[in-house]
Design a protein around this motif. Structure first.
Motif, PDB file in Angstrom:
ATOM      1  N   VAL A  53      -0.389  12.099  -5.339  1.00  0.00           N
ATOM      2  CA  VAL A  53      -1.195  11.743  -3.980  1.00  0.00           C
ATOM      3  C   VAL A  53      -0.188  11.702  -2.966  1.00  0.00           C
ATOM      4  O   VAL A  53       0.939  11.381  -2.884  1.00  0.00           O
ATOM      5  CB  VAL A  53      -1.714  10.265  -4.120  1.00  0.00           C
ATOM      6  CG1 VAL A  53      -2.405   9.835  -3.089  1.00  0.00           C
ATOM      7  CG2 VAL A  53      -2.723  10.246  -5.283  1.00  0.00           C
ATOM      8  N   GLY A  54      -0.494  12.320  -1.803  1.00  0.00           N
ATOM      9  CA  GLY A  54       0.090  12.568  -0.585  1.00  0.00           C
ATOM     10  C   GLY A  54      -0.601  11.727   0.566  1.00  0.00           C
ATOM     11  O   GLY A  54      -1.962  11.692   0.504  1.00  0.00           O
ATOM     12  N   VAL A  55       0.249  11.005   1.394  1.00  0.00           N
ATOM     13  CA  VAL A  55      -0.421  10.114   2.442  1.00  0.00           C
ATOM     14  C   VAL A  55      -1.048  10.995   3.465  1.00  0.00           C
ATOM     15  O   VAL A  55      -2.247  10.600   3.945  1.00  0.00           O
ATOM     16  CB  VAL A  55       0.619   9.433   2.965  1.00  0.00           C
ATOM     17  CG1 VAL A  55       1.424   8.482   2.397  1.00  0.00           C
ATOM     18  CG2 VAL A  55       1.834  10.104   3.810  1.00  0.00           C
ATOM     19  N   VAL A  56      -0.894  12.076   3.960  1.00  0.00           N
ATOM     20  CA  VAL A  56      -1.405  12.958   4.737  1.00  0.00           C
ATOM     21  C   VAL A  56      -2.831  13.361   4.212  1.00  0.00           C
ATOM     22  O   VAL A  56      -3.804  13.064   4.894  1.00  0.00           O
ATOM     23  CB  VAL A  56      -0.613  14.220   4.969  1.00  0.00           C
ATOM     24  CG1 VAL A  56      -1.338  15.122   5.862  1.00  0.00           C
ATOM     25  CG2 VAL A  56       0.612  13.825   5.707  1.00  0.00           C
ATOM     26  N   GLU A  57      -2.751  13.730   2.794  1.00  0.00           N
ATOM     27  CA  GLU A  57      -4.208  13.991   2.076  1.00  0.00           C
ATOM     28  C   GLU A  57      -5.171  13.165   2.062  1.00  0.00           C
ATOM     29  O   GLU A  57      -6.248  13.114   2.306  1.00  0.00           O
ATOM     30  CB  GLU A  57      -3.741  14.708   0.913  1.00  0.00           C
ATOM     31  CG  GLU A  57      -4.835  15.217  -0.052  1.00  0.00           C
ATOM     32  CD  GLU A  57      -4.286  15.736  -1.456  1.00  0.00           C
ATOM     33  OE1 GLU A  57      -4.434  16.746  -1.701  1.00  0.00           O
ATOM     34  OE2 GLU A  57      -3.801  14.816  -2.128  1.00  0.00           O
ATOM     35  N   ALA A  58      -4.429  11.871   1.781  1.00  0.00           N
ATOM     36  CA  ALA A  58      -5.399  10.692   1.728  1.00  0.00           C
ATOM     37  C   ALA A  58      -5.827  10.198   3.241  1.00  0.00           C
ATOM     38  O   ALA A  58      -7.022   9.921   3.202  1.00  0.00           O
ATOM     39  CB  ALA A  58      -4.544   9.273   1.324  1.00  0.00           C
ATOM     40  N   GLY A  59      -5.009  10.171   4.043  1.00  0.00           N
ATOM     41  CA  GLY A  59      -5.464  10.037   5.212  1.00  0.00           C
ATOM     42  C   GLY A  59      -6.529  10.801   5.982  1.00  0.00           C
ATOM     43  O   GLY A  59      -7.318  10.399   6.484  1.00  0.00           O
ATOM     44  N   ALA A  60      -6.322  12.260   5.752  1.00  0.00           N
ATOM     45  CA  ALA A  60      -7.540  13.082   6.244  1.00  0.00           C
ATOM     46  C   ALA A  60      -8.837  12.839   5.389  1.00  0.00           C
ATOM     47  O   ALA A  60      -9.673  12.903   6.212  1.00  0.00           O
ATOM     48  CB  ALA A  60      -7.147  14.527   5.573  1.00  0.00           C
ATOM     49  N   GLY A  61      -8.885  12.378   4.073  1.00  0.00           N
ATOM     50  CA  GLY A  61     -10.054  12.218   3.600  1.00  0.00           C
ATOM     51  C   GLY A  61     -10.639  10.955   4.278  1.00  0.00           C
ATOM     52  O   GLY A  61     -11.826  10.658   4.538  1.00  0.00           O
ATOM     53  N   ALA A  62      -9.827   9.879   4.732  1.00  0.00           N
ATOM     54  CA  ALA A  62     -10.626   8.463   5.553  1.00  0.00           C
ATOM     55  C   ALA A  62     -11.115   9.225   6.902  1.00  0.00           C
ATOM     56  O   ALA A  62     -11.942   8.730   7.081  1.00  0.00           O
ATOM     57  CB  ALA A  62      -9.322   7.550   5.705  1.00  0.00           C
TER      58      ALA A  62
END
Length: 855
Positions: A747-756
């Motif tokens: 999991v990467g924070v950028v990817e996670a943030g983009a989802g949010a």
């Protein structure tokens, strides 16, 4: 390079463990449970809006990102289509069958439509355009159904393959990119454009460059034997370099030496190269050009059939048109006139005696041609779209003199109508003929290029197969999917199978047709519905979404021997591919002498991933304090009921009973400094190495330890808690884990943030706009625009407008230092060590060796 890896284990045991299955589900389905603390508004958004589903009921376990329902599925192997559904999750196909009962984020009704593997174009000239802003999205190919493009063809293109592929990945692309090392450009780099034989030193330099290109991920080598300087190469030179390609199990693709009356000799030459170099060979844009050669294609096809029956691996590709396109000089001028390049040609044209010899040669070439139409002409744009005979008539001149004028003024690109329709139809039915465009990523301009860049695949499939019945639909799809995949050696795409990459095209067979013509070459085809690039919607309902979901595909390494591994281990400038190969080929773990320091990559405990992983910790890593902020956010998140696993806070942190290993790697510099210095390659290697540390059991207990210890637990999941590391290393890590066959979540924070972010855009029902406040390194990486665009594409949403603001003081503000918040001397215009507290090349308190940046 010595890296002081600081790790710590956080063990909270106030509740029963969630267990491996539940934590894996949580991490896999997370739209984001962590965010850098410096972006406080986005952190709040993330913690409030991320619906993380951890329940393990059958339906929830089988949930998919996207479901293609009720379509006619063509697997791509030449078999007939069948009615069914396809489920996609995390960029891969997870199920194919009838009436799949799976909940999905997005369902696309494909009734009456064909579902096919994404088309693989073996021959494009998008080397420059795929890196440019206006053409990076490769929309003209996406709208044909293409999901992978091969560059480096006809002997021209970047020879520094690693750098080129890294540049593709830096911003992303509309389609995946595969590269061939171009022999002509490689020869020019060593020998210039002169007509001479290579010395032993020259040949060795070319071998070394070819070897480096293959190590960096090239799939083979291309030649252009009608172009300068490739035309000056003898067969023996090509064989010697091709042997290097063969060592890496690559292919040899060639624009053969003659496509006219000497076509058979040219085919015999490529067969010889394949035999003596020991590698598969491939003929680019198979054709017989010029009236005197019409019918020769039948003889060439019979010859290829014969040698294929003898076990020689030879294939070809073809575009479904009767006109070709290249430069005017390559079409009509002799090679001796072109030697040395454009400046030397201009001198010869200005010498009366030499110019007359060139004119005579042009007249001879024109005698074998039909219509030659100008595609570009800078000094006379009014000539674009007109034929040489039309221009000559209007100018009251001879065609040869018009050619001389054009070449004196800088040359032109042309469309040459030199092929026979019967030859084209005959060749496309052969089972070893793939479809390829010979075009490039384009947007409309004042030029009038060949329409193949906008119409190749719908013309072959829609016009020739569906409409004219020259070949079956299944055969036409195979020629565009599994056949090119087999030629390249791709096993994870080209066929619709479970656990392959979800490169998929959906089209209406009743209307899938090319619209581009020689007079209007920029018209896009009709009938395309959806195109998925690694599961992301790149085309939705016939419209390009703007998603840059494509990336560089690097050829997997051939086996590496122990001597090479040891030599590589001494070199700090490792490549990601070398790291992957070293792990896979490391000594057997059971036979490893753990008392003796050895290659660190042998420390991955593969056995730990074969059994129950529920008790393994979760790994979190970053270059510094930002990772602790992310870890704090993970530990504090309460978005689910711990007993049921369903959404809804229960007053108990979701991860309270999990163990974590945190790795803070800031011994040399924060990760963001590498891309700032143009060393993305070194950063990517560092991400893999840090991940290997978390995956393995080997570590140094302290600075004074004389031997490594081997009792560190490996991890069951990896969270990259750094924006820049996510941008440059996440996909590398996922590919590495796939090759190592380690089944854990990343999991990467950028990817996670983009989802949010996209959750909020979807809830608002509008396109939206996003402002990103981050460090300069993060903004320069393009991480957020790329991740947000890809997420929007996967969900079928419009990409929001994205504005970035880089702050030099942000890192200090995160660390809580008031000086980095209020100090007026810190501004975005200034540079130097004052902007951040980590090591640098100018801070005496925490120096970095400048030589490190020059490796």
């Amino acid at each position: 390079m010595n890296i002081d890896k600081r790790s710590r284990s956080i063990d909270t045991k106030r509740l029963e463990p969630l267990g491996y299955c539940r934590i894996t589900s949580l991490l896999k389905r997370s739209n984001g449970c962590c965010w850098p603390k410096g972006v406080l508004c986005l952190l709040a958004l993330l913690l409030q809006l991320s619906p993380i589903d951890v329940a393990k009921s059958a339906d929830e376990t089988e949930r998919c990102d996207l479901l293609l329902r009720n379509g006619t599925i063509h697997v791509g192997d030449g078999s007939e289509g069948f009615f069914g559904d396809i489920a996609i999750r995390k960029g891969r196909i997870i199920a194919i069958g009838k009436n799949l009962n799976r909940p999905a984020d997005t369902v696309l009704n494909c009734e009456g439509l064909v579902i096919s593997p994404g088309f693989i174009d073996l021959h494009t000239h998008s080397d420059d355009s795929i890196l440019k802003r206006d053409t990076r999205a490769n929309v003209n190919y996406l709208l044909q159904g293409c999901t992978t493009s091969v560059t480096g063809n006809c002997g021209f293109g970047p020879t520094d393959v690693g750098k080129f592929l890294d540049e593709v990945d830096k911003e992303g692309a509309g389609t995946h990119i595969i590269h061939l090392v171009p022999h002509g450009s490689l020869r020019e780099r060593v020998m210039g454009k002169e007509n001479k034989l290579p010395t032993d030193t020259d040949l060795e330099k070319m071998r070394v460059l070819a070897d480096k290109a293959m190590q960096d991920g090239a799939f083979g080598m291309s030649t252009g034997l009608i172009y300068i300087p490739g035309t000056f190469s003898k067969t023996e030179e090509l064989i010697e370099i091709a042997k290097v390609i063969a060592k890496h199990k690559g292919i040899y693709a060639s624009h053969v030496r003659n496509e006219g009356t000497q076509l058979i000799d040219s085919i015999q030459e490529i067969i010889r190269i394949g035999k003596e170099a020991g590698l598969p060979v491939h003929v680019s844009h198979f054709k017989a050009s010029g009236t005197p050669s019409w019918g020769t294609l039948h003889v060439a096809s019979a010859l290829i059939e014969k040698v294929r029956a003898e076990g020689i691996a030879i294939t070809v590709d073809q575009y479904p048109y009767t006109a070709s396109s290249t430069s005017l000089e390559a079409t009509l001028l002799p090679s001796w006139a072109r030697e040395g390049g454009r400046e030397q040609l201009k001198k010869r044209l200005n010498d009366p005696a030499t110019a007359e010899k060139i004119r005579v040669a042009i007249i001879k070439s024109l005698a074998a041609t039909h219509r030659i139409q100008l595609a570009t002409c800078k000094f006379r744009p009014d000539w674009i779209g007109k034929s040489l005979d039309e221009i000559a008539t209007a100018e009251k001149s001879e065609m040869a003199d018009i050619v001389m004028i054009i070449e004196r003024e800088g040359g032109a690109a042309v469309v040459n109508f030199g092929m026979n329709e019967d030859d084209v139809r005959m060749a496309m039915k052969l089972p070893w003929v793939a479809t390829a465009s010979d075009g490039g990523a384009k947007v409309p301009t004042a030029s009038q290029p060949h329409p193949r860049s906008f119409g190749t695949f719908p013309r072959k499939i829609g016009r020739y197969a569906i409409e004219d019945g020259v070949l079956s639909l299944a055969a036409a799809i195979r020629s565009s999917t599994s056949l090119p995949a087999d030629i390249l050696g791709l096993t994870d795409r080209g066929r619709l199978k479970v656990d392959t990459i979800a490169d998929v095209v959906v089209f209406d067979p009743n209307s899938f047709r090319d619209q581009a013509t020689y007079d209007q070459p920029y018209l896009t085809p009709s009938g395309i519905k959806h195109v998925l690039v690694e599961g992301a919607l790149a085309v939705y309902e016939g419209q390009a979404t703007g998603a840059l979901a494509g990336h560089a595909i690097r050829k997997p390494k051939a086996t590496t021997d122990a001597a090479t591994r040891l030599k590589t281990n001494e070199n700090p400038a490792w490549s990601v591919q070398k790291l992957v190969a070293m792990v896979k080929t490391a000594p057997t773990r059971s036979g490893l002498d753990r008392s003796t320091p050895t290659t660190p990559f042998a420390s991955i405990d593969f056995a730990a991933y074969a059994g129950d992983r529920s008790q393994l910790p979760i790994g979190v890593f970053d270059s510094g304090i930002g990772g602790l902020t992310v870890l704090e956010a993970i530990l504090a998140s309460d978005l689910h009921d711990n007993k049921s696993g369903k959404p809804g806070a229960d007053g108990i942190p979701d991860f309270q009973s999990e163990r974590f290993i945190y790795l803070g790697d800031q011994a040399n510099m924060p990760y963001g400094n590498y891309p700032e210095r143009g060393r993305e390659d070194f950063l990517r290697e560092l991400i893999i190495k840090d991940s290997i540390f978390l995956l393995g059991n080997r570590y140094w207990a302290n600075r004074s330890a004389m031997k490594p210890s081997f009792d560190k637990p490996p991890v069951k999941a990896i969270v990259i808690a750094c924006n820049t590391a996510t941008a440059f290393g996440l996909e590398d890590l996922r590919r590495a884990l796939e090759q190592w066959e380690i089944p854990i979540v990343t999991v990467g924070v950028v990817e996670a943030g983009a989802g949010a972010i996209m959750d909020q855009v979807k809830e608002g029902g509008k396109q939206g706009a996003v402002a990103v406040l981050a460090t300069l390194g993060t903004c320069n990486s393009g991480a957020y625009p790329r991740a947000i665009g890809q997420t929007a594409g996967r969900r079928g949403l419009l990409v929001p407008k994205i504005t970035q603001q880089g702050s030099l003081g942000l890192a200090g503000a995160i660390e809580g230092d008031p000086a980095f918040v209020a100090n007026p001397d810190i501004s975005i215009e200034k540079s130097g060590a004052i902007q951040y507290r980590g090591p640098s090349t100018v801070r005496a308190e925490a120096p970095i060796d400048p030589k490190l940046l020059q490796e």
